[in-house]
Design an enzyme around this catalytic site. Structure first.
Site, short mmCIF file in Angstrom:
data_model
loop_
_atom_site.label_atom_id
_atom_site.label_comp_id
_atom_site.label_asym_id
_atom_site.label_seq_id
_atom_site.Cartn_x
_atom_site.Cartn_y
_atom_site.Cartn_z
N ASP A 1 135.60 62.94 39.48
CA ASP A 1 135.49 63.51 40.83
C ASP A 1 134.72 62.52 41.70
OD1 ASP A 1 135.61 65.10 42.99
OD2 ASP A 1 134.23 66.64 42.26
N HIS B 1 127.06 62.11 44.64
CA HIS B 1 126.41 61.87 43.34
C HIS B 1 127.37 61.31 42.28
CE1 HIS B 1 126.78 66.47 43.61
NE2 HIS B 1 127.79 66.10 42.86
N GLY C 1 122.17 70.78 44.26
CA GLY C 1 122.80 72.10 44.18
C GLY C 1 122.46 72.78 42.86
N MET D 1 125.58 78.82 40.45
CA MET D 1 125.93 79.99 41.27
C MET D 1 124.85 81.08 41.17
SD MET D 1 129.34 82.26 40.78
CE MET D 1 128.77 82.71 39.14
N HIS E 1 121.22 65.59 39.99
CA HIS E 1 122.23 66.09 40.94
C HIS E 1 122.41 67.60 40.89
CE1 HIS E 1 124.95 66.63 37.62
NE2 HIS E 1 125.99 66.81 38.38
N ALA F 1 121.80 71.42 38.16
CA ALA F 1 121.17 72.03 36.99
C ALA F 1 121.65 71.36 35.70
CB ALA F 1 121.48 73.52 36.96
#
Length: 476
Positions: free
Chosen positions: A95, A324, A373, A376, A399, A401
């Site tokens: 990604d 990242h 980030g 959720m 970047h 958890a």
DNA sequence: ATGTGC
């Protein structure tokens, strides 16, 4: 893994001395608790990376590191082209340029609460999410080429967002050195209808409120105050980046021997920076960076459209956008001498410290916003880069958890519907096309992001500025 | 992460 395997450099830095074919040490940044829970594979992969030609200083892993394809996710490695250094598709990841951007809203939580369900529904309607999702934008070949060369700057020219946004994006919104002709027809075709879409997995769009300020001085410069609402967007280069990663991994694996590279693991496939293949990958990968920057810019535009209807008093100014998953050419001081290095960050956020010339003047005094980030339903964090981060990790931080269990394992342990209901009861509205996707992203399937961020802070990789917690989450 | 395997 067993912390006793390491030379302990500090409370939060653990070193493995070079053995066998390792050219440099491997250093993992983590608390004792995090390194004890970390998979042995992280150390094994960090040591494998340390064997690659031209690697400088050390092979690093961040506190959220876990097992990845070849390189660990949460891995950082820098290479010197003058010393036969390499570029690796697996060192960037599939990604390409996945990243986070955070927008101010100028609103407080009290403004959001009365319209929260309507806001959640409108965002879910406006921003396509999920595996294979497509948007309303369809790029013909010539437009695709312009997008791949122009990034977020192209998106702004097309009417998506504002010129002022560009100042708050890495590379001023446009990665130079992109070579769209290095991107295959197949990769272009996959991306044709995917601009302005979130994708799946851990990607999301969240409406968040600031629940704690750790550093009032820096928070003031970032424009953050407790109780305020922000919007964060986490996504990347969709099918295009994935296709580029797939194609170049294969080509690099096949050609490694021809390039005289001895790989301890086939998944570490790479090519010399100074080779036709290395240069072609860099041209394609930089095009994918522009794709991700354009994608987040278009999603920002869609988000602004929703707020204009639901909460017209909002003003969504960009705080920052940072990736990242990249390989970037940067100058870093090594033994007091500046050297141009190819810094791979795979699941590691660039974190430039105060005074760095790449930073916009409005942020330069306090350092780069480092956007982390969470999983959720849990907190996310905003940190600031440090000057000591250059020596520690070429200015890189964690970047997120980091997964603690596999997606498959998570679906056996949690039900999507139950998670959505539990979070709703806590005031967090989830909107997702896939309940299975929600189960895979269960907060319990991730490490505790607050521990990861605390270790990042304690190690000096970046400094805590603010914590945010979700109100609405559009999940891929 | 991903047209959730070519």
């Amino acid at each position: 893994m067993d912390p006793n395997r390491f030379t302990r450099l500090s409370d939060t830095a653990w070193q493995l001395e070079p053995t066998g074919k390792m050219r440099v040490p491997a250093i993992i940044y983590a608390s004792e608790a995090l390194i004890s829970e970390m998979d042995d594979k992280v150390a094994e992969q960090a040591c494998n990376v340390a064997t690659l030609p031209g690697i400088v200083q050390a092979s690093y892993a961040m506190p959220d590191a876990h097992w990845g394809y070849g390189f660990p996710i949460g891995g950082v490695a820098a290479f010197d082209a003058d010393e036969g250094g390499v570029v690796s598709a697996g060192g960037v990841g599939f990604d390409v340029s996945c990243g986070v951007r955070t927008l101010h809203t100028g609103l407080t939580r009290e403004c959001i609460e009365p319209v929260k369900p309507a806001l959640a529904d409108a965002l879910f309607d406006a921003v396509p999410a999920g595996m294979g999702s497509t948007g309303r934008i369809h790029l013909r070949d010539q437009q695709m080429t312009r997008m791949l060369a122009g990034g977020a700057a192209w998106a702004v020219e097309q009417g998506y967002g504002e010129a002022a946004d560009l100042d708050r994006i890495e590379e001023h919104g446009r990665m130079s050195g992109a070579e769209p002709q290095a991107v295959s027809e197949h990769a272009r075709k996959r991306q044709r209808n995917e601009m302005g879409t979130l994708g799946s997995g851990n990607h999301y769009l969240e409406v968040q409120h600031i629940t704690q300020i750790y550093d009032p001085r820096v928070a003031d410069v970032f424009g953050l105050t407790e109780g305020q609402v922000v919007v964060s967007i986490h996504c990347g280069s969709r099918g295009l980046g994935h296709q580029i990663g797939t194609e170049f991994l294969r080509e690099m694996a096949v050609s490694a021997t021809r390039h005289g590279i001895d790989l301890p693991d086939r998944e570490l496939a790479c090519a010399p920076i100074r080779s036709e293949l290395g240069q072609r990958y860099l041209g394609a990968m930089r095009s994918a960076i522009n794709c991700a920057l354009a994608n987040r810019q278009i999603i920002t535009h869609l988000t602004r459209g929703v707020f204009a209807k639901v909460l017209p008093e909002a003003r969504l100014d960009l705080l920052y956008d940072v990736s990242h998953n990249t390989c970037k050419v940067e100058t870093h001081g090594i033994d007091g001498q500046p050297r141009e290095l190819y810094v791979h960050r795979k699941g590691a956020t660039r974190a430039f410290g105060p005074g760095h010339p790449e930073l916009p003047v409005s942020l330069r005094d306090v350092g780069q916003p480092v956007l982390i980030g969470g999983s959720m339903g849990t907190a996310s964090y905003i940190l600031a880069g440090t000057n000591e981060g250059e020596r520690l990790s070429f200015n890189s931080a964690c970047h997120g958890a980091g997964r603690a269990m596999s997606r498959h394992q998570a679906t056996r342990q949690w039900r999507g519907r139950a998670l959505v209901d539990e979070l709703a009861a806590r005031g967090i509205l989830i909107r997702s096309p896939s309940l299975r996707g929600v189960a895979e992203e269960a907060p319990g399937a991730y490490k505790d992001v607050s521990q990861v961020v605390q270790a990042t802070h304690d190690a000096g990789l970046a400094r805590l500025v603010a914590r945010v917690e979700p109100l609405v989450c559009v999940k891929g």
